[in-house]
Design a protein around this motif. Structure first.
Motif, PDB file in Angstrom:
ATOM      1  N   ILE A  25       0.848  -1.209   0.000  1.00 39.18           N
ATOM      2  CA  ILE A  25       0.000   0.000   0.000  1.00 39.18           C
ATOM      3  C   ILE A  25       0.884   1.260   0.000  1.00 39.18           C
ATOM      4  O   ILE A  25       0.669   2.191  -0.779  1.00 39.18           O
ATOM      5  CB  ILE A  25      -0.969  -0.018   1.211  1.00 39.18           C
ATOM      6  N   THR A  26       1.919   1.264   0.860  1.00 32.97           N
ATOM      7  CA  THR A  26       2.812   2.438   0.932  1.00 32.97           C
ATOM      8  C   THR A  26       3.521   2.636  -0.403  1.00 32.97           C
ATOM      9  O   THR A  26       3.655   3.767  -0.889  1.00 32.97           O
ATOM     10  CB  THR A  26       3.862   2.240   2.059  1.00 32.97           C
ATOM     11  N   GLU A  28       2.457   1.886  -3.303  1.00 31.04           N
ATOM     12  CA  GLU A  28       1.510   2.434  -4.282  1.00 31.04           C
ATOM     13  C   GLU A  28       1.228   3.909  -3.994  1.00 31.04           C
ATOM     14  O   GLU A  28       1.130   4.718  -4.903  1.00 31.04           O
ATOM     15  CB  GLU A  28       0.169   1.668  -4.171  1.00 31.04           C
ATOM     16  N   LEU A  29       1.076   4.218  -2.677  1.00 34.02           N
ATOM     17  CA  LEU A  29       0.652   5.570  -2.280  1.00 34.02           C
ATOM     18  C   LEU A  29       1.698   6.634  -2.601  1.00 34.02           C
ATOM     19  O   LEU A  29       1.345   7.736  -3.042  1.00 34.02           O
ATOM     20  CB  LEU A  29       0.361   5.596  -0.774  1.00 34.02           C
ATOM     21  N   THR A  66       1.018   5.039   7.335  1.00 35.51           N
ATOM     22  CA  THR A  66       0.711   3.610   7.119  1.00 35.51           C
ATOM     23  C   THR A  66       1.270   2.776   8.279  1.00 35.51           C
ATOM     24  O   THR A  66       0.668   1.780   8.677  1.00 35.51           O
ATOM     25  CB  THR A  66       1.244   3.096   5.762  1.00 35.51           C
TER      26      THR A  66
END
Ligand code: UD1
Ligand code: MG
Length: 404
Positions: A25-26, A28-29, A66
Motif C-alpha cells: 500500500i505504501t 503504491e501511495l 501507514t
C-alpha cells in the motif's frame, strides 16, 4: 509456557503478514501522492544534481501514517483474546503500546510541522522532549525502575547497582532528543536517512529475535510489535528515496524513526544496545558539536558540494573569518581536529576554509571525490559493520562487564 510462546509466534506471523500488505500500500501511495505534495508547496531541490526539478518533500508522512494505521489495526489482534474478560485484561501492556504509538504520532505531527514551517534548531530539541512525555509517564507508572547495574570492574567501588532516580528520566528524555536529531543530521544525500534507519531497525529486530527465548521475552516481543510494521512501511520509502531520489523523506521521517527507536529502547529496557546500533550517528554528532554549538560557523546546509563537470561529490566548506579565529574555543577545536587529522583545512591571510563537520564530508576528505550513490553505499556499509561490531560488544564482550 509453550502455549504462550506459540501464541506470540502466531501474533508475530500475523503482524508480518499485515505489515507486508502495508508495504505494498505504501509503495503504491508514495508515487500517487507526489504531485499533491508539490501542489501544496512541499518540495525541495536536489542540491547534488544539475536538474533543478521539484522533488516532493516530507513523504515520510505517508510511511509514518501507514505505519501507525498498521499498528492500530494490530491492537485488536494482540489484545483481542482478553477483550471479553476485563479482569484479566493486561492494562499495563495496553498502556505501553498506546503510549508508544502516541509518542510516535506526536512526533509525526511535530515533524510535519517542521517540514512545513522550517522550525529553528531550539524547537527541534524541544519537540522530541515534549513528545516523549507520554512514554516517560507510562514508564513511571509501570516500572519506575531507575536502578542501573554497575559493570563488574567498577563494583568494588560503586557496588552492584546504583539508583540514579530522576536522572534516569532525564537520560530517557535525552535519548528521544538524540535519536530524532542524530538521524536528521546524518543526511543530505539520496537514500541515507532511510537507509541508516532500515539497517538500525533490522539490527533491533535481529536482537529482539535472539532474545525472544530469554527472561526479558515480553519486552522483546513488544519491541517486535513496533519494529516489524516500522520496517515494512519504511522499505518502500527507501525504494523511492534511493538514488536518484524521486521523493525526499523530510524531517517527519527522521523524527518518526528516531522516536520509534527511542520508544523500543525505553519500554524494551535495552537503551544501551540501541545506542550501540547508533555508533556512526554518535560519531557524527560528536564531530558536529563545534558547528551545532556555533563554535565553528554552521551554514544552513552542510551536505557535500556537487561538481557538475565530474558528476562527483566533494567536501563542502565553512569559512572562518578573522573574527571567528580570535575565539579561544574555536582555536582549541581547530588544534584538536588538526591533531586528530580529521579535518581538511586551507587558509589564506584572511580566512580559514575547513570542511563542514559531518561524517559524510569526512568520508570525502579521506577517500576523495565520490559519486553520490557510492558515497551512500559506503556510509551504509559502515552502518552495517558498526551493527556487527555492536553485536560483538553486546554478546561475547559484554560477559566481561556484566553477569550475562
Ligand atoms: C539537516 C542538516 C543539514 C543538511 C540537511 C540535508 C545539520 C545541522 N543540518 O538540516 O546540514 O544539509 O539536513 O537534509 O546537520 N536534500 C538533498 N538531497 C537529499 C536530501 C536532502 O539535496 O538526498 C536537500 C533538499 O534541498 C531538501 C533539503 O535538503 O529540500 C532538506 O533539508 P532539511 O531536512 O530541511 O534540513 P535540516 O534537517 O534542517
Ligand atoms: Mg532534515
Amino acid at each position: 509456557m509453550d502455549f504462550i510462546y506459540l501464541h506470540t509466534m502466531w501474533i508475530l506471523i500475523i503482524l508480518t503478514f499485515i505489515s507486508s500488505v502495508a508495504y505494498f500500500i505504501t509503495d503504491e501511495l508514495i508515487p500517487k501522492l507526489k504531485e499533491l505534495f508539490i501542489k501544496a508547496g512541499l518540495y525541495g531541490i536536489d542540491l547534488c544534481k544539475t536538474s533543478k526539478d521539484k522533488v516532493p518533500e516530507a513523504l515520510g508522512v505517508v510511511s509514518g501514517c501507514t505505519f501507525l494505521v498498521t499498528s492500530f489495526l494490530f491492537i485488536p489482534i494482540v489484545f483481542g483474546n482478553n477483550l471479553m474478560d476485563v479482569k484479566s485484561f493486561p492494562h499495563s501492556e495496553f498502556a505501553e503500546l498506546l503510549a508508544a504509538l502516541l509518542s510516535i504520532c506526536c512526533m509525526l505531527l511535530l515533524g510535519f510541522a517542521d517540514d512545513v514551517l522550517d522550525l529553528r534548531w531550539r524547537y527541534k530539541l524541544l519537540l522530541p522532549t515534549i513528545a516523549s512525555l507520554p512514554l516517560l509517564v507510562v514508564y513511571y507508572v509501570n516500572f519506575n525502575s531507575t536502578t542501573i547495574i554497575v559493570p563488574i570492574p567498577l563494583r568494588q567501588i560503586l557496588g552492584t547497582t546504583i539508583n540514579i532516580g530522576f536522572v534516569y528520566y532525564i537520560y530517557m528524555g535525552m535519548l528521544a532528543v538524540f535519536c530524532t536529531n542524530a538521524i536528521n543530521i546524518l543526511a543530505g544525500i539520496n537514500g541515507l536517512e532511510v537507509g541508516q534507519s532500515v539497517i538500525i531497525a533490522s539490527s533491533v529486530i535481529i536482537f529482539n529475535i535472539l532474545e525472544l527465548g530469554g527472561d526479558q521475552s515480553k519486552a522483546h516481543t513488544f519491541s517486535l510489535y513496533v519494529m516489524i510494521p516500522y520496517l515494512f512501511t519504511t522499505l518502500p520509502l527507501l525504494k523511492h528515496n534511493w538514488y536518484p531520489s524521486k521523493v525526499f523523506v523530510g524531517d517527519t521521517f527522521c523524527y518518526v524513526s528516531g522516536m520509534t527507536f527511542a520508544v523500543v529502547a525505553i519500554l524494551g529496557h535495552f537503551s544501551k544496545t540501541v545506542l550501540l546500533f547508533f555508533i556512526p550517528q554518535i560519531f557524527n554528532f560528536i564531530y558536529s558539536v563545534p558547528q551545532l554549538f556555533h563554535i565553528i560557523p554552521c551554514p544552513r546546509h552542510r551536505l557535500p558540494k556537487y561538481c557538475a563537470e565530474t558528476d562527483l561529490l566533494q567536501t563542502s566548506v565553512t569559512v572562518l573569518s578573522k573574527k571567528d579565529q580570535d575565539n579561544l574555543l574555536t582555536k582549541f577545536v581547530l588544534k584538536i581536529f588538526k591533531l586528530l587529522a580529521i579535518v581538511n583545512i586551507n587558509e589564506n591571510n584572511e580566512c580559514i576554509y575547513m570542511n563542514n563537520l559531518t561524517l559524510i564530508n569526512l568520508f570525502l576528505v579521506k577517500l576523495g571525490p565520490t559519486s553520490e550513490v557510492s558515497l551512500t553505499k559506503r556510509l551504509l556499509c559502515l552502518q552495517i559493520i558498526c551493527s556487527c561490531f555492536a553485536f560483538l560488544i553486546r554478546y561475547p564482550l559484554a560477559s566481561y562487564f556484566y553477569n550475562i
